[in-house]
Motif scaffolding. Structure first.
Motif, PDB file in Angstrom:
ATOM      1  N   GLU A   1      13.205 -14.147 -22.182  1.00 19.77           N
ATOM      2  CA  GLU A   1      11.926 -14.682 -22.351  1.00 19.77           C
ATOM      3  C   GLU A   1      12.657 -16.191 -22.481  1.00 19.77           C
ATOM      4  O   GLU A   1      11.020 -16.922 -21.977  1.00 19.77           O
ATOM      5  N   SER A   2      13.715 -17.005 -23.083  1.00 21.38           N
ATOM      6  CA  SER A   2      13.671 -18.017 -22.944  1.00 21.38           C
ATOM      7  C   SER A   2      13.607 -18.894 -21.966  1.00 21.38           C
ATOM      8  O   SER A   2      13.146 -19.749 -21.198  1.00 21.38           O
ATOM      9  N   ILE A   3      13.313 -17.858 -20.670  1.00 19.65           N
ATOM     10  CA  ILE A   3      13.859 -17.885 -19.173  1.00 19.65           C
ATOM     11  C   ILE A   3      12.550 -17.988 -18.515  1.00 19.65           C
ATOM     12  O   ILE A   3      12.229 -17.817 -16.792  1.00 19.65           O
ATOM     13  N   GLY A   4      11.616 -17.860 -19.242  1.00 13.48           N
ATOM     14  CA  GLY A   4      10.077 -17.243 -18.801  1.00 13.48           C
ATOM     15  C   GLY A   4       9.274 -15.983 -18.147  1.00 13.48           C
ATOM     16  O   GLY A   4       8.595 -15.675 -17.380  1.00 13.48           O
ATOM     17  N   LEU A   5      10.561 -15.205 -18.789  1.00 11.99           N
ATOM     18  CA  LEU A   5      10.222 -13.349 -18.765  1.00 11.99           C
ATOM     19  C   LEU A   5       9.580 -12.708 -19.665  1.00 11.99           C
ATOM     20  O   LEU A   5      10.169 -12.931 -20.697  1.00 11.99           O
ATOM     21  N   LYS A   6       9.190 -11.194 -19.723  1.00  7.35           N
ATOM     22  CA  LYS A   6       7.960 -11.161 -20.680  1.00  7.35           C
ATOM     23  C   LYS A   6       9.044  -9.750 -20.897  1.00  7.35           C
ATOM     24  O   LYS A   6       9.282  -8.987 -19.657  1.00  7.35           O
TER      25      LYS A   6
END
Length: 336
Positions: A164-169
């Motif tokens: 989540e921190s690197i932009g994934l759900k």
């Protein structure tokens, strides 16, 4: 009196020395715990952007596991690199530094304002920063509900928090024990990436639109190699999710209602594989299960045999080479 003292001393000695039976019980408990851990490792299925993340014991790179806080921990390098990002490990400080591609690339392939995420073993937080931002921004600490650990000489990170921190759900399907990490709306696949992440998709669409057919297992083949639509781009667009509705007819026939600007066909994708094409003979209505009286039609080309909640993506396409991918809004998920 001496006899009594001797008996007392012997009793005390016996109480302080573990017996052979005690040792056997401890060994049995340790073996049972190890067996449970091994079993848990093999039950976890992980997919990143539709592609399965596979760990094998013979690779000696570590295996995913569920920690004491009920969170999925994975060896650090594989998931980060599969998501298209870069990771570096500082063994001295026990810190992982991830350079994340969250703002795209320029014409030369350089990352635009990359996001840097650091995770230190034992810390209950990770740190996010944009060191190349034109306006200076202080690093931000993001709390985690578990920590990175070192186990058997391998570094493990909390999958959800880091992805989540690197932009994934991140979603978790408790029925299938599957963790899925997806890029947010806006991700685009080119033709090479489509063949990599959805290996049977292009041939299936080409067969469907160019006089091809399906075999008994639902695998597409092409009769005329020069016919059919060629999909060369896929765009992820979750704006369709709120527009999709499930409907069940009186006889049990099931369909998805979705109004689109053009008359699209719809495919179901699970675990990176295209597994079913809905029947879209009416505008905005996508049938996926037919009933013949009280029993389901056994024809696999007409009836989807699985549960709609297990599908990862729906894909919409026409004769246009650009197709639209939608994360399944009916997927059953739980936090993990």
């Amino acid at each position: 009196m001496k006899k009594l003292l001797s008996m007392m001393m012997l009793s005390a000695l016996l109480l302080t020395v573990p017996t052979y039976a005690d040792n056997n019980e401890e060994i049995a408990l340790m073996a049972e715990q190890r067996a449970k851990e091994d079993k848990a490792e093999f039950k976890i299925n992980i997919f990143i952007n539709g592609k399965e993340l596979i760990f094998r014991k013979e690779e000696n790179l570590g295996m995913p596991f569920i920690d004491k806080n009920g969170r999925t921990l994975v060896p650090i390098r594989k998931p980060i690199e599969m998501s298209g990002n870069k990771v570096e490990w500082d063994n001295k400080t026990k810190t992982a530094t991830i350079t994340a591609n969250v703002n795209g690339k320029d014409d030369k392939g350089n990352l635009i304002n990359p996001k840097v995420v650091t995770i230190k073993v034992g810390d209950a937080f990770l740190t996010e920063a944009y060191p190349k931002n034109l306006t200076p921004m202080p690093p931000k600490k993001v709390p985690m509900d578990t920590t990175a650990v070192v186990k058997n000489g391998r570094t493990y990170i909390p999958l959800r928090a880091v992805m989540e921190s690197i932009g994934l759900k991140v979603q978790y399907n408790s029925k299938t024990k599957t963790v899925s990490a997806f890029s947010e709306t806006g991700k685009i696949w080119n033709k090479d990436e489509i063949n990599r992440d959805f290996p049977n998709l292009i041939d299936l669409i080409r067969a469907d639109t160019g006089g091809g057919s399906f075999d008994e297992e639902g695998i597409a083949y092409v009769k005329e190699r020069n016919l059919g639509t060629i999909i060369d781009t896929i765009k992820l667009d979750n704006s369709y999710q709120d527009k999709m509705k499930l409907a069940i007819e009186k006889d049990g026939t099931r369909r998805i209602m979705l109004k689109t600007p053009t008359r699209d066909d719809m495919l179901f994708i699970k675990d990176g594989k295209t597994i079913f094409k809905t029947d879209a003979f009416l505008d905005d209505i996508y049938y996926y299960r037919y009933y013949d009286g009280d029993s389901a039609n056994d024809n696999p080309n007409a009836t989807y045999q699985g549960d709609i909640s297990d599908i990862d993506y729906m894909l919409l396409y026409t004769e246009d080479p650009v197709a639209t991918l939608i994360e399944n809004p009916f997927k059953i998920t739980n936090n993990n």
